[in-house]
Design an enzyme around this catalytic site. Structure first.
Site, PDB file in Angstrom:
ATOM      1  N   LYS A   1      -6.919  18.527  -1.120  1.00  0.00           N
ATOM      2  CA  LYS A   1      -7.979  18.675  -2.136  1.00  0.00           C
ATOM      3  C   LYS A   1      -8.681  20.019  -1.957  1.00  0.00           C
ATOM      4  O   LYS A   1      -8.964  20.721  -2.918  1.00  0.00           O
ATOM      5  CB  LYS A   1      -9.014  17.546  -2.003  1.00  0.00           C
ATOM      6  CG  LYS A   1      -8.461  16.174  -2.329  1.00  0.00           C
ATOM      7  CD  LYS A   1      -9.575  15.142  -2.245  1.00  0.00           C
ATOM      8  CE  LYS A   1      -9.015  13.749  -2.185  1.00  0.00           C
ATOM      9  NZ  LYS A   1     -10.004  12.734  -1.872  1.00  0.00           N
TER      10      LYS A   1
ATOM     11  N   GLU B   1      -2.216   5.029   5.463  1.00  0.00           N
ATOM     12  CA  GLU B   1      -3.543   5.651   5.617  1.00  0.00           C
ATOM     13  C   GLU B   1      -4.287   5.101   6.828  1.00  0.00           C
ATOM     14  O   GLU B   1      -5.138   5.782   7.392  1.00  0.00           O
ATOM     15  CB  GLU B   1      -4.397   5.406   4.362  1.00  0.00           C
ATOM     16  CG  GLU B   1      -4.296   6.521   3.348  1.00  0.00           C
ATOM     17  CD  GLU B   1      -5.337   6.424   2.242  1.00  0.00           C
ATOM     18  OE1 GLU B   1      -5.374   7.344   1.433  1.00  0.00           O
ATOM     19  OE2 GLU B   1      -6.095   5.441   2.174  1.00  0.00           O
TER      20      GLU B   1
ATOM     21  N   HIS C   1      22.517  -0.213  -2.607  1.00  0.00           N
ATOM     22  CA  HIS C   1      23.562   0.649  -3.164  1.00  0.00           C
ATOM     23  C   HIS C   1      23.168   2.123  -3.104  1.00  0.00           C
ATOM     24  O   HIS C   1      23.806   2.962  -3.720  1.00  0.00           O
ATOM     25  CB  HIS C   1      23.877   0.211  -4.595  1.00  0.00           C
ATOM     26  CG  HIS C   1      24.422  -1.182  -4.644  1.00  0.00           C
ATOM     27  ND1 HIS C   1      25.760  -1.458  -4.794  1.00  0.00           N
ATOM     28  CD2 HIS C   1      23.807  -2.386  -4.490  1.00  0.00           C
ATOM     29  CE1 HIS C   1      25.947  -2.767  -4.755  1.00  0.00           C
ATOM     30  NE2 HIS C   1      24.774  -3.357  -4.561  1.00  0.00           N
TER      31      HIS C   1
HETATM   32  O1  PA5 Z   1      -7.989   4.327   0.484  1.00  0.00           O
HETATM   33  C1  PA5 Z   1      -8.651   5.259   0.083  1.00  0.00           C
HETATM   34  O2  PA5 Z   1      -9.777   5.462   0.492  1.00  0.00           O
HETATM   35  C2  PA5 Z   1      -8.109   6.203  -0.972  1.00  0.00           C
HETATM   36  O3  PA5 Z   1      -6.826   5.893  -1.342  1.00  0.00           O
HETATM   37  C3  PA5 Z   1      -8.972   6.133  -2.203  1.00  0.00           C
HETATM   38  O4  PA5 Z   1      -8.983   4.822  -2.674  1.00  0.00           O
HETATM   39  C4  PA5 Z   1      -8.459   7.069  -3.292  1.00  0.00           C
HETATM   40  O5  PA5 Z   1      -8.432   8.370  -2.810  1.00  0.00           O
HETATM   41  C5  PA5 Z   1      -9.348   6.995  -4.522  1.00  0.00           C
HETATM   42  O6  PA5 Z   1     -10.664   7.294  -4.190  1.00  0.00           O
HETATM   43  P1  PA5 Z   1     -11.836   6.934  -5.143  1.00  0.00           P
HETATM   44  O7  PA5 Z   1     -11.881   5.473  -5.303  1.00  0.00           O
HETATM   45  O8  PA5 Z   1     -13.058   7.490  -4.462  1.00  0.00           O
HETATM   46  O9  PA5 Z   1     -11.571   7.616  -6.459  1.00  0.00           O
END
Ligand code: PA5
Length: 452
Positions: A425, A290, A311
């Site tokens: 989303k 990310e 393996h």
């Molecule tokens: O790193 C990030 O920002 C995402 O992985 C969020 O943690 C994830 O989408 C969950 O979001 P939230 O904590 O708002 O539910």
């Protein structure tokens, strides 16, 4: 106390002499930009000095809350996804007995995870398992609106209230969310749940050392003070004034960027020889994926559990396209001791291992694998961890976070945003006809009709 250490010698041989050291000025600039808050994403730098800002009083508040759940629940379900899930799971799985769910000693509640998928079977089976259990819930969501987590929480809240009554349920449901915004905050305030705040300036994937990770880890019975102590020591070891060649975060960041830009290594595989580290690699994958995968750039983060995956994936790693490098997280000393026994008949031919520790064989597999992969053209970075305990996990967490911040800046992206995760989303909400998505719903239906 020792520190985790880094050995990049088996990566350097794939680079021109001085390639890593040449990054020193850029790493220095990145470190300064992080410290001064002048880098892209500078409103999400709360993780940088988070470990050293955690007070004993704050840990006590967390521990008190954890104790309430520990005393009143056989099972605690941690609802969350992405950064609101993986850090807690990484640490809990790394420190737990591998068969924890089978050998529950009744000293610790069983920790289960939900809200990280929308599998109907998963949620049905969880609901069925919880039917006769005294369970509690930690609802973790920074935005407070994430669909996967909100769906699971709706089911869990109702079941908890149905089974324990609303009053008792109130004491065993805890929210970890934003101070003001989002449905999780509104619900916690209305229902009177105990809650903890996720700081505005800490992004999900950097939040394991906030209550997002610390609360579930404390509920599982692990030492959050030691986890934080390890992170504090690594915060110092990776500080901006530490010399480049002594700063593990600087060296790791520079080495992987050199491999990416100069040696065409576009995939990094984090490998372990301890199955308990599987979820630690999942956490690492999110952190780097990310943070760096944007603007059509970024090393693809992958993970393998060895020797298991030797393996299956071993063939590809040894002889497939030479676009990969490996980072091995090696645990120096296991927590348990197990020796190979003698066998009079020696039918399996393994008496040459008699009296040896299982770990001695594992270590030879590790060294043999590293040498074979290097011979096959796969650069290798080694992260040595003295022991698998809370203190060293704290060190590892901060080391990888700091290196990630530096590495993303070397790559010239904003390491602290994740605009790409919104695309699915938007489509999902349009397809589900969520109010407010009317135009998107119409557009996606037309597109699907045209594609028929
Ligand atoms: O790193 C990030 O920002 C995402 O992985 C969020 O943690 C994830 O989408 C969950 O979001 P939230 O904590 O708002 O539910």
């Amino acid at each position: 106390m020792k520190n985790i250490t880094l050995d990049t010698s088996k990566a350097a041989q794939f680079l021109k002499a001085g390639a890593v050291e040449a990054y020193e000025p850029q790493v220095k600039a990145a470190q300064e930009a992080l410290e001064n808050g002048t880098c892209p994403g500078n409103d999400f730098l709360g993780w940088l000095h988070l470990p050293s800002s955690i007070s004993a009083d704050f840990i006590k508040q967390l521990q008190d809350c954890a104790n309430v759940l520990r005393e009143n629940c056989e099972v605690v379900v941690v609802a969350g996804i992405g950064g609101s899930y993986l850090g807690a799971r990484a640490v809990i799985e790394a420190l737990s007995n591998s068969f924890a769910w089978l050998v529950n000693d009744k000293k610790n509640p069983t920790i289960l995870f939900a809200g990280n998928n929308i599998g109907e079977d998963y949620l049905s089976e969880l609901t069925a398992y919880l039917k006769d259990k005294k369970f509690g819930v930690i609802n973790i969501s920074k935005s407070g609106t994430t669909t996967e987590t909100a769906l699971a929480f709706r089911l869990l809240k109702k079941q908890c209230e149905d089974q324990r009554g609303k009053d008792e349920a109130k004491d065993v449901i805890v929210a970890v969310t934003d101070a003001k915004k989002g449905a999780a905050r509104t619900c916690a305030d209305k229902e009177g749940y105990k809650s903890f705040i996720i700081p505005d300036n800490v992004g999900g994937r950097f939040s394991v050392l906030t209550p997002v990770g610390l609360l579930p880890i404390a509920v599982a019975g692990f030492d959050v003070k030691q986890l934080v102590a390890g992170a504090v020591d690594m915060e110092k070891a990776c500080g901006k004034d530490v010399a480049f060649d002594e700063n593990p975060a600087a060296i790791y960041a520079a080495t992987r960027q050199a491999l990416y830009t100069q040696a065409g290594k576009k995939i990094e595989i984090v490998c372990n020889f301890q199955p308990k580290l599987h979820y630690f690699a999942e956490w690492w994958k999110q952190l780097y994926g990310e943070s760096e995968g944007k603007d059509q750039k970024g090393i693809f983060p992958a993970a393998c559990d060895f020797t298991t995956d030797l393996h299956s994936m071993g063939q590809w790693i040894q002889q497939g396209e030479r676009s990969i490098f490996e980072t091995v997280i090696s645990v120096e000393t296991p927590n348990e001791k197990l020796l190979f026994p003698h066998d009079d008949e020696n039918l399996d031919g393994l008496n040459f291992l008699e009296g040896k520790r299982v770990d001695e064989v594992n270590k030879m597999a590790e060294l043999g694998t590293r040498l074979a992969h290097v011979d096959g053209g796969v650069p290798n970075i080694l992260v040595n961890v003295p022991e698998l305990n809370a203190y060293y996990l704290g060190q590892l967490i901060y080391f990888f976070e700091k290196a990630c911040g530096i590495s993303g800046l070397l790559e010239e992206v904003n390491p602290f945003n994740q605009p790409g995760v919104e695309a699915y989303k938007k489509n999902m909400f349009a397809l589900l006809n969520k109010p407010g998505y009317e135009a998107e719903s119409k557009a996606i239906q037309e597109r699907l009709a045209n594609e028929k």
